[in-house]
Design an enzyme around this catalytic site. Structure first.
Site, PDB file in Angstrom:
ATOM      1  CE  LYS A   1      -3.911  -2.220   2.292  1.00 31.53           C
ATOM      2  NZ  LYS A   1      -5.003  -2.039   3.600  1.00 31.53           N
TER       3      LYS A   1
ATOM      4  CE1 TYR B   1      -9.395  -3.029   0.491  1.00 31.22           C
ATOM      5  CE2 TYR B   1      -8.953  -0.857  -0.128  1.00 31.22           C
ATOM      6  CZ  TYR B   1      -8.691  -2.316   0.429  1.00 31.22           C
ATOM      7  OH  TYR B   1      -7.391  -2.413   0.853  1.00 31.22           O
TER       8      TYR B   1
ATOM      9  CG  ASN C   1      -3.808  -2.552   6.890  1.00 30.61           C
ATOM     10  OD1 ASN C   1      -3.649  -1.922   5.964  1.00 30.61           O
ATOM     11  ND2 ASN C   1      -5.002  -3.116   7.188  1.00 30.61           N
TER      12      ASN C   1
ATOM     13  CG  HIS D   1      -5.208  -6.519  -0.551  1.00 30.22           C
ATOM     14  ND1 HIS D   1      -6.620  -6.531   0.080  1.00 30.22           N
ATOM     15  CD2 HIS D   1      -5.276  -7.175  -1.707  1.00 30.22           C
ATOM     16  CE1 HIS D   1      -7.079  -7.231  -0.531  1.00 30.22           C
ATOM     17  NE2 HIS D   1      -6.548  -7.898  -1.603  1.00 30.22           N
TER      18      HIS D   1
ATOM     19  CD  GLU E   1      -8.807  -9.479  -3.765  1.00 29.90           C
ATOM     20  OE1 GLU E   1      -7.420  -9.845  -3.345  1.00 29.90           O
ATOM     21  OE2 GLU E   1      -9.605  -9.253  -2.957  1.00 29.90           O
TER      22      GLU E   1
HETATM   23  N1  UDP Z   1     -10.249  -0.421   6.820  1.00 27.28           N
HETATM   24  C1  UDP Z   1     -10.363   0.611   7.704  1.00 27.28           C
HETATM   25  N2  UDP Z   1     -11.310   0.534   8.917  1.00 27.28           N
HETATM   26  C2  UDP Z   1     -11.873  -0.729   9.013  1.00 27.28           C
HETATM   27  C3  UDP Z   1     -11.637  -1.730   8.404  1.00 27.28           C
HETATM   28  C4  UDP Z   1     -10.940  -1.862   7.381  1.00 27.28           C
HETATM   29  O1  UDP Z   1      -9.603   1.343   7.399  1.00 27.28           O
HETATM   30  O2  UDP Z   1     -12.705  -0.684  10.126  1.00 27.28           O
HETATM   31  C5  UDP Z   1      -9.266  -0.676   5.784  1.00 27.28           C
HETATM   32  C6  UDP Z   1      -7.992  -1.178   6.125  1.00 27.28           C
HETATM   33  O3  UDP Z   1      -6.842  -0.622   5.325  1.00 27.28           O
HETATM   34  C7  UDP Z   1      -8.014  -2.760   5.617  1.00 27.28           C
HETATM   35  C8  UDP Z   1      -8.790  -2.511   4.277  1.00 27.28           C
HETATM   36  O4  UDP Z   1      -9.929  -1.433   4.811  1.00 27.28           O
HETATM   37  O5  UDP Z   1      -6.947  -3.419   5.125  1.00 27.28           O
HETATM   38  C9  UDP Z   1      -9.829  -3.705   3.701  1.00 27.28           C
HETATM   39  O6  UDP Z   1     -10.450  -4.054   5.065  1.00 27.28           O
HETATM   40  P1  UDP Z   1     -10.429  -5.487   5.128  1.00 27.28           P
HETATM   41  O7  UDP Z   1     -11.871  -5.765   6.399  1.00 27.28           O
HETATM   42  O8  UDP Z   1     -10.876  -6.255   3.938  1.00 27.28           O
HETATM   43  O9  UDP Z   1      -9.247  -5.941   5.798  1.00 27.28           O
HETATM   44  P2  UDP Z   1      -7.904  -6.829   5.424  1.00 27.28           P
HETATM   45  O10 UDP Z   1      -8.343  -8.008   4.541  1.00 27.28           O
HETATM   46  O11 UDP Z   1      -7.019  -5.829   4.765  1.00 27.28           O
HETATM   47  O12 UDP Z   1      -7.493  -7.181   6.667  1.00 27.28           O
HETATM   48 MG    MG Z   2      -9.820  -7.852   2.981  1.00 27.75          MG
END
Ligand code: UDP
Ligand code: MG
Length: 159
Positions: free
Chosen positions: A15, A55, A118, A121, A132
């Protein structure tokens, strides 16, 4: 006995937070050292349209636009990573979404203080990984080649 593991491909996106903090080498090094195979890698500028698809599961969340903006704030590096059970293995290396709760030793646990910022992805299932990867890579941008260490990475009943 044959295990139910399969050679899989998964999508990793380094990211904007990874690029801006100079963590591209650190993060890719972890996948390489684990024994995962890099099948594709490219820098790209994400767009609002692509992120609407990527997303889509967050579309009704109040932070949807904020997350998309964060993913467009700088270029990203998309990676196709391959290995036995690669989808789950890469998720384990990444750690849970919230970097503050992620265990030390995981990528998010070592490098992130944030839920949003974080670092990477990672695809969350083999089915989503396939979708994806098609979204981010053309077929000719993913490469098949044998790792020279392959025979020392797995037992013959693991793939
Ligand atoms: N995200 C966020 N707040 C939240 C949940 C998700 O900012 O409460 C962002 C975060 O960068 C995350 C991305 O949205 O990595 C995608 O969310 P997902 O639930 O798919 O998490 P991941 O699979 O990346 O752990
Ligand atoms: Mg995810």
């Amino acid at each position: 006995m044959k295990f139910a593991f399969m050679i899989e491909r998964t999508l990793v996106i380094l990211k904007p937070s990874a690029l801006q903090r100079g963590l591209v080498g650190e993060v890719t090094h972890r996948f390489e050292r684990k024994g995962l195979r890099l099948a594709g890698m490219k820098m790209m500028q994400l767009t609002d349209h692509l992120l609407d698809e990527h997303y889509a599961h967050l579309i009704n969340k109040p932070f949807f636009q904020r997350v998309k903006d964060s993913m467009m704030a700088a270029p990203v590096i998309a990676c196709c990573i391959e290995g036995v059970d690669a989808v789950q293995t890469v998720r384990t290396l990444a750690g849970p979404t919230n970097g503050r709760l992620a265990a030390p030793g995981t990528i998010r646990g070592d490098y992130s203080m944030s839920v949003q910022e974080n670092i990477i992805h990672t695809s969350d299932s083999p089915e989503n990984a396939a979708v994806e990867l098609t979204r981010f890579f053309k077929p000719e941008e993913m490469f098949a080649y044998k790792q020279v260490a392959f025979d020392y990475l797995y037992a013959t009943d693991e793939y």
